[in-house]
Design a protein around this motif. Structure first.
Motif, PDB file in Angstrom:
ATOM      1  N   ARG A 157      -1.112   0.823   7.062  1.00 40.68           N
ATOM      2  CA  ARG A 157      -0.155   1.590   7.538  1.00 40.68           C
ATOM      3  C   ARG A 157       0.481   1.754   5.846  1.00 40.68           C
ATOM      4  O   ARG A 157       0.571   0.949   5.055  1.00 40.68           O
ATOM      5  CB  ARG A 157       1.002   1.307   8.398  1.00 40.68           C
ATOM      6  N   LYS A 158       1.198   3.048   5.693  1.00 46.35           N
ATOM      7  CA  LYS A 158       1.742   3.230   4.588  1.00 46.35           C
ATOM      8  C   LYS A 158       3.068   2.322   4.379  1.00 46.35           C
ATOM      9  O   LYS A 158       3.672   2.082   5.197  1.00 46.35           O
ATOM     10  CB  LYS A 158       2.473   4.818   4.804  1.00 46.35           C
ATOM     11  N   ASP A 159       3.144   1.793   3.177  1.00 46.32           N
ATOM     12  CA  ASP A 159       4.126   0.867   2.628  1.00 46.32           C
ATOM     13  C   ASP A 159       3.866  -0.531   3.173  1.00 46.32           C
ATOM     14  O   ASP A 159       4.614  -1.119   3.270  1.00 46.32           O
ATOM     15  CB  ASP A 159       5.474   1.385   2.975  1.00 46.32           C
ATOM     16  N   ARG A 206      12.723   0.740   7.950  1.00 47.39           N
ATOM     17  CA  ARG A 206      12.130   1.874   7.704  1.00 47.39           C
ATOM     18  C   ARG A 206      10.548   1.959   8.067  1.00 47.39           C
ATOM     19  O   ARG A 206       9.939   2.868   8.242  1.00 47.39           O
ATOM     20  CB  ARG A 206      12.479   2.276   6.302  1.00 47.39           C
ATOM     21  N   PHE A 207      10.044   0.623   7.671  1.00 45.88           N
ATOM     22  CA  PHE A 207       8.663   0.400   7.758  1.00 45.88           C
ATOM     23  C   PHE A 207       8.209   0.742   9.355  1.00 45.88           C
ATOM     24  O   PHE A 207       7.197   1.397   9.718  1.00 45.88           O
ATOM     25  CB  PHE A 207       8.013  -0.840   7.329  1.00 45.88           C
ATOM     26  N   GLY A 215       8.399   4.179  10.260  1.00 44.59           N
ATOM     27  CA  GLY A 215       7.288   5.062   9.557  1.00 44.59           C
ATOM     28  C   GLY A 215       8.173   6.025   8.431  1.00 44.59           C
ATOM     29  O   GLY A 215       7.663   7.018   8.220  1.00 44.59           O
ATOM     30  N   GLU A 216       9.194   5.465   8.150  1.00 50.27           N
ATOM     31  CA  GLU A 216      10.362   6.227   7.325  1.00 50.27           C
ATOM     32  C   GLU A 216       9.789   6.102   5.829  1.00 50.27           C
ATOM     33  O   GLU A 216       9.600   4.859   5.636  1.00 50.27           O
ATOM     34  CB  GLU A 216      11.599   6.145   7.633  1.00 50.27           C
ATOM     35  N   ASP A 217      10.039   6.726   4.883  1.00 54.36           N
ATOM     36  CA  ASP A 217      10.024   6.549   3.527  1.00 54.36           C
ATOM     37  C   ASP A 217      11.018   5.468   2.973  1.00 54.36           C
ATOM     38  O   ASP A 217      11.984   5.415   3.768  1.00 54.36           O
ATOM     39  CB  ASP A 217      10.243   7.794   2.385  1.00 54.36           C
ATOM     40  N   GLN A 218      10.527   4.530   1.979  1.00 54.27           N
ATOM     41  CA  GLN A 218      11.657   3.784   1.737  1.00 54.27           C
ATOM     42  C   GLN A 218      12.660   4.166   0.808  1.00 54.27           C
ATOM     43  O   GLN A 218      12.503   5.351   0.201  1.00 54.27           O
ATOM     44  CB  GLN A 218      10.683   2.526   0.855  1.00 54.27           C
ATOM     45  N   ARG A 219      13.738   3.550   0.769  1.00 54.45           N
ATOM     46  CA  ARG A 219      14.633   3.788  -0.160  1.00 54.45           C
ATOM     47  C   ARG A 219      14.282   3.420  -1.609  1.00 54.45           C
ATOM     48  O   ARG A 219      14.029   2.149  -1.742  1.00 54.45           O
ATOM     49  CB  ARG A 219      16.183   3.221   0.093  1.00 54.45           C
ATOM     50  N   LEU A 256       0.819  -1.274   0.047  1.00 56.24           N
ATOM     51  CA  LEU A 256      -0.065   0.017   0.088  1.00 56.24           C
ATOM     52  C   LEU A 256       1.107   1.372   0.013  1.00 56.24           C
ATOM     53  O   LEU A 256       1.316   1.421   0.980  1.00 56.24           O
ATOM     54  CB  LEU A 256      -0.942   0.086   1.183  1.00 56.24           C
ATOM     55  N   THR A 257       1.134   1.973  -1.091  1.00 55.70           N
ATOM     56  CA  THR A 257       2.029   2.898  -1.315  1.00 55.70           C
ATOM     57  C   THR A 257       1.606   3.849  -2.273  1.00 55.70           C
ATOM     58  O   THR A 257       0.522   3.660  -3.260  1.00 55.70           O
ATOM     59  CB  THR A 257       3.496   2.477  -1.374  1.00 55.70           C
ATOM     60  N   GLY A 258       2.431   4.973  -2.635  1.00 55.97           N
ATOM     61  CA  GLY A 258       2.096   5.835  -3.735  1.00 55.97           C
ATOM     62  C   GLY A 258       0.543   6.370  -3.794  1.00 55.97           C
ATOM     63  O   GLY A 258       0.004   6.694  -2.971  1.00 55.97           O
TER      64      GLY A 258
END
Ligand SMILES: Nc1ncnc2c1ncn2[C@@H]1O[C@H](COP(=O)(O)OP(=O)(O)O)[C@@H](O)[C@H]1O
Ligand SMILES: [Mg+2]
Length: 319
Positions: A137-139, A240-241, A244-248, A112-114
Protein backbone atom coordinates in the motif's frame (compact mmCIF):
# COMPACT_ATOMS: atom_id res chain seq x y z
CA UNK A 1 6.94 32.04 11.69
CA UNK A 2 8.36 35.43 10.85
CA UNK A 3 6.79 35.95 7.41
CA UNK A 4 7.72 39.64 7.28
CA UNK A 5 11.42 38.70 7.36
CA UNK A 6 10.76 36.29 4.50
CA UNK A 7 8.99 38.99 2.45
CA UNK A 8 11.78 41.45 3.24
CA UNK A 9 14.34 38.98 1.92
CA UNK A 10 12.60 38.39 -1.45
CA UNK A 11 14.66 41.04 -3.31
CA UNK A 12 17.94 39.75 -1.80
CA UNK A 13 17.70 36.04 -2.53
CA UNK A 14 20.82 34.38 -3.91
CA UNK A 15 20.03 33.35 -7.50
CA UNK A 16 23.29 33.87 -9.39
CA UNK A 17 26.77 33.69 -7.92
CA UNK A 18 29.50 35.86 -9.45
CA UNK A 19 32.42 35.81 -7.06
CA UNK A 20 35.91 36.94 -8.18
CA UNK A 21 37.64 34.47 -10.51
CA UNK A 22 40.55 34.19 -8.03
CA UNK A 23 38.22 31.94 -5.99
CA UNK A 24 38.84 29.15 -8.51
CA UNK A 25 37.32 27.42 -11.51
CA UNK A 26 33.58 27.98 -11.47
CA UNK A 27 30.88 25.34 -12.09
CA UNK A 28 27.08 25.61 -11.82
CA UNK A 29 24.85 22.90 -10.47
CA UNK A 30 21.10 23.24 -10.12
CA UNK A 31 21.31 24.45 -6.54
CA UNK A 32 25.01 24.93 -5.77
CA UNK A 33 27.76 26.97 -7.42
CA UNK A 34 31.16 25.40 -6.99
CA UNK A 35 34.62 26.92 -7.17
CA UNK A 36 37.57 24.59 -7.37
CA UNK A 37 40.89 25.44 -5.72
CA UNK A 38 43.17 22.45 -6.29
CA UNK A 39 42.09 19.68 -3.95
CA UNK A 40 39.34 21.68 -2.29
CA UNK A 41 35.94 22.93 -3.42
CA UNK A 42 34.13 26.05 -2.27
CA UNK A 43 30.46 25.03 -2.44
CA UNK A 44 28.04 27.96 -2.38
CA UNK A 45 24.47 26.83 -1.71
CA UNK A 46 22.19 29.30 -3.47
CA UNK A 47 18.51 30.02 -2.83
CA UNK A 48 17.55 28.34 -6.11
CA UNK A 49 14.62 25.93 -5.91
CA UNK A 50 14.75 22.97 -8.23
CA UNK A 51 12.00 20.41 -8.77
CA UNK A 52 11.56 17.80 -11.48
CA UNK A 53 15.16 18.63 -12.48
CA UNK A 54 14.31 22.27 -13.36
CA UNK A 55 15.27 25.45 -11.52
CA UNK A 56 11.94 27.20 -10.81
CA UNK A 57 12.64 30.24 -8.65
CA UNK A 58 14.52 31.32 -5.53
CA UNK A 59 13.28 31.11 -1.92
CA UNK A 60 14.40 33.46 0.88
CA UNK A 61 17.02 31.83 3.16
CA UNK A 62 16.76 28.46 1.43
CA UNK A 63 20.51 28.23 0.75
CA UNK A 64 21.32 29.00 4.35
CA UNK A 65 18.83 26.43 5.63
CA UNK A 66 20.23 23.73 3.35
CA UNK A 67 23.87 24.45 4.02
CA UNK A 68 23.36 24.66 7.79
CA UNK A 69 21.28 21.49 7.85
CA UNK A 70 23.84 19.58 5.79
CA UNK A 71 26.59 20.81 8.15
CA UNK A 72 24.48 19.71 11.13
CA UNK A 73 24.01 16.22 9.71
CA UNK A 74 27.60 15.82 8.50
CA UNK A 75 28.74 16.60 12.04
CA UNK A 76 26.26 14.12 13.53
CA UNK A 77 27.22 11.28 11.15
CA UNK A 78 30.97 11.71 10.75
CA UNK A 79 31.62 8.75 13.07
CA UNK A 80 29.57 6.57 10.71
CA UNK A 81 31.04 7.61 7.34
CA UNK A 82 33.74 10.25 6.75
CA UNK A 83 32.45 13.28 4.82
CA UNK A 84 33.86 15.98 2.59
CA UNK A 85 33.48 18.97 4.96
CA UNK A 86 36.60 20.99 5.79
CA UNK A 87 35.11 24.32 6.87
CA UNK A 88 31.86 26.33 6.91
CA UNK A 89 33.05 29.94 6.53
CA UNK A 90 29.56 31.39 5.85
CA UNK A 91 26.00 30.14 6.47
CA UNK A 92 25.71 29.47 2.71
CA UNK A 93 29.21 28.08 2.10
CA UNK A 94 30.96 24.77 2.72
CA UNK A 95 34.61 24.23 1.92
CA UNK A 96 34.99 20.58 1.00
CA UNK A 97 37.59 18.03 0.05
CA UNK A 98 37.40 17.65 -3.74
CA UNK A 99 36.58 14.01 -4.39
CA UNK A 100 36.33 11.86 -7.50
CA UNK A 101 32.54 11.47 -7.53
CA UNK A 102 30.70 8.29 -8.45
CA UNK A 103 28.15 9.12 -11.19
CA UNK A 104 25.47 7.60 -8.99
CA UNK A 105 22.74 8.77 -6.67
CA UNK A 106 22.41 6.35 -3.79
CA UNK A 107 18.71 6.60 -2.98
CA UNK A 108 17.69 4.84 0.23
CA UNK A 109 14.01 4.28 0.99
CA UNK A 110 12.30 3.08 4.12
CA UNK A 111 8.77 3.37 2.71
CA UNK A 112 6.90 2.91 -0.58
CA UNK A 113 5.97 6.48 -1.52
CA UNK A 114 6.60 9.37 -3.94
CA UNK A 115 7.94 8.52 -7.37
CA UNK A 116 8.47 4.86 -6.46
CA UNK A 117 4.81 4.55 -5.46
CA UNK A 118 3.82 6.21 -8.77
CA UNK A 119 6.06 3.68 -10.60
CA UNK A 120 4.76 0.75 -8.56
CA UNK A 121 1.17 1.56 -9.54
CA UNK A 122 2.14 1.79 -13.21
CA UNK A 123 4.24 -1.37 -12.96
CA UNK A 124 7.41 0.52 -13.98
CA UNK A 125 9.20 -0.07 -10.69
CA UNK A 126 11.21 -3.03 -11.97
CA UNK A 127 14.20 -0.99 -13.27
CA UNK A 128 16.11 -1.41 -10.03
CA UNK A 129 16.16 -5.17 -10.34
CA UNK A 130 14.76 -5.52 -6.83
CA UNK A 131 12.04 -7.94 -5.78
CA UNK A 132 8.91 -6.03 -4.73
CA UNK A 133 6.02 -7.98 -3.24
CA UNK A 134 2.64 -7.36 -4.86
CA UNK A 135 -0.16 -5.69 -2.91
CA UNK A 136 1.90 -3.12 -1.01
CA UNK A 137 0.00 0.00 0.00
CA UNK A 138 0.98 3.64 -0.45
CA UNK A 139 3.38 4.75 2.32
CA UNK A 140 3.86 1.20 3.60
CA UNK A 141 7.17 0.51 5.35
CA UNK A 142 9.56 -1.93 3.70
CA UNK A 143 10.72 -4.77 5.99
CA UNK A 144 14.16 -3.12 5.80
CA UNK A 145 15.35 -0.01 3.89
CA UNK A 146 16.10 -0.60 0.23
CA UNK A 147 18.48 1.12 -2.20
CA UNK A 148 17.08 2.31 -5.53
CA UNK A 149 20.12 3.80 -7.26
CA UNK A 150 19.98 6.31 -10.11
CA UNK A 151 22.53 7.61 -12.57
CA UNK A 152 23.37 11.30 -12.23
CA UNK A 153 21.81 13.06 -15.22
CA UNK A 154 22.74 16.35 -16.91
CA UNK A 155 20.70 19.51 -16.37
CA UNK A 156 17.06 19.26 -17.50
CA UNK A 157 17.25 15.48 -17.81
CA UNK A 158 15.81 13.08 -15.31
CA UNK A 159 18.03 10.83 -13.28
CA UNK A 160 17.63 7.30 -14.61
CA UNK A 161 16.87 4.35 -12.34
CA UNK A 162 19.53 1.69 -12.61
CA UNK A 163 20.06 -1.82 -11.25
CA UNK A 164 23.08 -3.15 -9.38
CA UNK A 165 23.84 -5.48 -12.30
CA UNK A 166 23.88 -2.52 -14.72
CA UNK A 167 26.05 -0.40 -12.38
CA UNK A 168 28.65 -3.16 -12.29
CA UNK A 169 28.35 -3.89 -16.03
CA UNK A 170 28.87 -0.20 -16.90
CA UNK A 171 31.72 0.11 -14.42
CA UNK A 172 30.03 2.96 -12.51
CA UNK A 173 31.46 1.31 -9.41
CA UNK A 174 33.73 -1.70 -8.90
CA UNK A 175 32.20 -4.65 -7.02
CA UNK A 176 34.24 -3.72 -3.94
CA UNK A 177 33.23 -0.06 -4.10
CA UNK A 178 29.59 -0.98 -4.71
CA UNK A 179 29.64 -3.08 -1.53
CA UNK A 180 31.18 -0.16 0.37
CA UNK A 181 28.65 2.32 -1.09
CA UNK A 182 25.64 0.27 -0.09
CA UNK A 183 27.01 -0.35 3.38
CA UNK A 184 27.78 3.35 3.88
CA UNK A 185 24.39 4.48 2.54
CA UNK A 186 22.46 2.09 4.80
CA UNK A 187 24.54 3.01 7.84
CA UNK A 188 23.99 6.75 7.26
CA UNK A 189 20.28 6.17 6.75
CA UNK A 190 20.01 4.19 10.00
CA UNK A 191 21.76 7.00 11.86
CA UNK A 192 19.48 9.59 10.24
CA UNK A 193 16.34 7.63 11.11
CA UNK A 194 17.49 7.24 14.70
CA UNK A 195 18.01 10.98 15.19
CA UNK A 196 14.83 11.91 13.29
CA UNK A 197 12.81 9.71 15.68
CA UNK A 198 14.12 11.65 18.66
CA UNK A 199 12.71 14.78 16.98
CA UNK A 200 9.30 13.19 16.32
CA UNK A 201 10.05 12.69 12.64
CA UNK A 202 10.40 9.78 10.26
CA UNK A 203 13.26 9.99 7.79
CA UNK A 204 11.35 8.35 4.95
CA UNK A 205 13.90 8.33 2.16
CA UNK A 206 16.98 10.19 1.04
CA UNK A 207 19.69 10.48 -1.58
CA UNK A 208 23.45 10.28 -1.00
CA UNK A 209 26.37 11.02 -3.27
CA UNK A 210 29.81 9.58 -2.63
CA UNK A 211 33.29 10.22 -3.91
CA UNK A 212 36.79 8.99 -3.36
CA UNK A 213 40.19 10.47 -2.64
CA UNK A 214 42.65 7.72 -3.37
CA UNK A 215 40.96 4.67 -1.89
CA UNK A 216 39.12 6.59 0.85
CA UNK A 217 35.35 6.85 0.53
CA UNK A 218 33.63 10.12 1.48
CA UNK A 219 30.01 11.19 1.52
CA UNK A 220 29.84 14.43 -0.52
CA UNK A 221 27.33 17.06 -1.65
CA UNK A 222 24.61 17.33 1.04
CA UNK A 223 22.88 14.92 3.39
CA UNK A 224 19.46 14.64 4.99
CA UNK A 225 18.30 18.06 3.82
CA UNK A 226 14.71 18.68 2.71
CA UNK A 227 16.03 18.84 -0.88
CA UNK A 228 17.51 15.36 -0.73
CA UNK A 229 15.14 13.72 1.77
CA UNK A 230 11.55 13.16 2.70
CA UNK A 231 10.41 13.51 6.31
CA UNK A 232 7.03 12.67 7.86
CA UNK A 233 5.57 13.57 11.24
CA UNK A 234 5.98 10.35 13.24
CA UNK A 235 3.05 10.37 15.66
CA UNK A 236 0.52 10.77 12.85
CA UNK A 237 1.95 8.04 10.64
CA UNK A 238 -0.07 5.03 11.81
CA UNK A 239 -3.47 6.73 11.87
CA UNK A 240 -2.99 8.33 8.47
CA UNK A 241 -1.65 5.10 6.95
CA UNK A 242 -4.60 3.13 8.35
CA UNK A 243 -7.08 5.62 6.82
CA UNK A 244 -5.16 5.84 3.54
CA UNK A 245 -4.56 9.57 4.03
CA UNK A 246 -1.49 11.44 2.85
CA UNK A 247 1.21 11.77 5.48
CA UNK A 248 2.07 15.10 7.10
CA UNK A 249 5.33 15.94 5.47
CA UNK A 250 8.14 18.28 5.93
CA UNK A 251 9.81 18.30 2.59
CA UNK A 252 9.95 19.23 -1.05
CA UNK A 253 7.07 16.99 -2.09
CA UNK A 254 4.97 20.08 -1.19
CA UNK A 255 6.25 22.01 -4.21
CA UNK A 256 5.96 18.97 -6.48
CA UNK A 257 2.33 18.54 -5.46
CA UNK A 258 1.61 22.29 -5.84
CA UNK A 259 3.08 22.19 -9.37
CA UNK A 260 1.06 19.14 -10.36
CA UNK A 261 -2.19 20.30 -8.71
CA UNK A 262 -2.17 24.04 -9.45
CA UNK A 263 -0.19 24.21 -12.67
CA UNK A 264 -0.40 20.76 -14.24
CA UNK A 265 3.42 20.70 -14.41
CA UNK A 266 5.37 17.51 -13.78
CA UNK A 267 8.66 18.24 -15.51
CA UNK A 268 7.78 18.45 -19.22
CA UNK A 269 8.10 21.76 -21.08
CA UNK A 270 8.75 25.17 -19.53
CA UNK A 271 8.17 25.44 -15.79
CA UNK A 272 5.49 27.99 -14.73
CA UNK A 273 6.34 31.20 -12.81
CA UNK A 274 5.98 30.88 -9.02
CA UNK A 275 4.06 33.71 -7.26
CA UNK A 276 5.77 35.53 -4.35
CA UNK A 277 3.12 34.28 -1.92
CA UNK A 278 4.01 30.70 -2.78
CA UNK A 279 7.74 31.49 -2.51
CA UNK A 280 7.26 32.86 1.00
CA UNK A 281 5.10 29.92 2.03
CA UNK A 282 7.64 27.41 0.78
CA UNK A 283 10.51 29.29 2.43
CA UNK A 284 8.53 29.00 5.66
CA UNK A 285 8.43 25.23 5.19
CA UNK A 286 12.20 25.06 4.78
CA UNK A 287 12.65 27.09 7.98
CA UNK A 288 10.15 24.94 9.84
CA UNK A 289 12.04 21.85 8.69
CA UNK A 290 15.28 23.31 10.01
CA UNK A 291 13.76 24.02 13.39
CA UNK A 292 12.01 20.69 13.62
CA UNK A 293 15.10 18.68 12.71
CA UNK A 294 17.70 20.55 14.75
CA UNK A 295 15.45 21.61 17.62
CA UNK A 296 16.60 25.24 17.38
CA UNK A 297 15.11 28.13 15.38
CA UNK A 298 17.21 29.88 12.75
CA UNK A 299 17.93 33.53 13.46
CA UNK A 300 17.03 35.33 10.26
CA UNK A 301 19.17 38.25 9.20
CA UNK A 302 17.68 39.79 6.08
CA UNK A 303 20.20 41.45 3.77
CA UNK A 304 22.49 41.01 0.79
CA UNK A 305 23.58 37.36 0.89
CA UNK A 306 26.08 37.68 -1.95
CA UNK A 307 27.96 40.57 -0.29
CA UNK A 308 28.09 38.73 3.04
CA UNK A 309 29.49 35.58 1.40
CA UNK A 310 32.22 37.56 -0.34
CA UNK A 311 33.13 39.31 2.93
CA UNK A 312 33.29 36.04 4.88
CA UNK A 313 35.36 34.30 2.21
CA UNK A 314 37.85 37.18 2.31
CA UNK A 315 37.98 37.14 6.11
CA UNK A 316 38.67 33.38 6.11
CA UNK A 317 41.42 33.74 3.48
CA UNK A 318 39.70 31.86 0.65
CA UNK A 319 39.66 35.02 -1.47
N1 LIG B 1 33.21 16.91 -2.31
C1 LIG B 1 32.84 16.89 -3.58
N2 LIG B 1 33.70 16.49 -4.55
C2 LIG B 1 33.34 16.48 -5.85
N3 LIG B 1 32.12 16.88 -6.30
C3 LIG B 1 31.21 17.30 -5.37
C4 LIG B 1 31.52 17.32 -3.98
N4 LIG B 1 30.44 17.77 -3.31
C5 LIG B 1 29.49 18.02 -4.24
N5 LIG B 1 29.95 17.74 -5.48
C6 LIG B 1 29.21 17.92 -6.74
O1 LIG B 1 28.95 19.31 -6.88
C7 LIG B 1 27.66 19.53 -7.45
C8 LIG B 1 26.82 20.34 -6.47
O2 LIG B 1 25.86 21.11 -7.12
P1 LIG B 1 24.33 20.72 -7.18
O3 LIG B 1 23.60 21.99 -7.42
O4 LIG B 1 23.92 19.87 -6.02
O5 LIG B 1 24.37 19.84 -8.49
P2 LIG B 1 23.24 18.96 -9.20
O6 LIG B 1 22.61 19.86 -10.22
O7 LIG B 1 24.08 17.88 -9.83
O8 LIG B 1 22.32 18.48 -8.12
C9 LIG B 1 27.07 18.16 -7.71
O9 LIG B 1 27.31 17.80 -9.06
C10 LIG B 1 27.85 17.26 -6.76
O10 LIG B 1 27.94 15.94 -7.24
MG1 LIG C 1 22.55 18.15 -6.01
Amino acid sequence: MNTSALHAQLPHTLGQVHLPSSLGTHYHGKVRDTYRQGDRLILVTTDRLSAFDHVLTTLPFKGEVLNRLAAFWFERTKHVVPNHVLDVPDPNVTVARACQPFALEMVVRGYLTGSLWRDYQKGTHTAYGLPFPAGLRKDEAFPAPIITPATKAEYGKHDEPISEAEILARGLASPRDWARLTEAALALFAEGQKWARTRGLILVDTKYEFGKVGDELYVIDEIHTPDSSRYWVADEYEARFAKGEDQRMLDKENIRQWLIRERGFSGQGTPPPIPDEVRVELAGKYLAAYERITGAPLKLEPGDVHARIEKNLRAAGYL
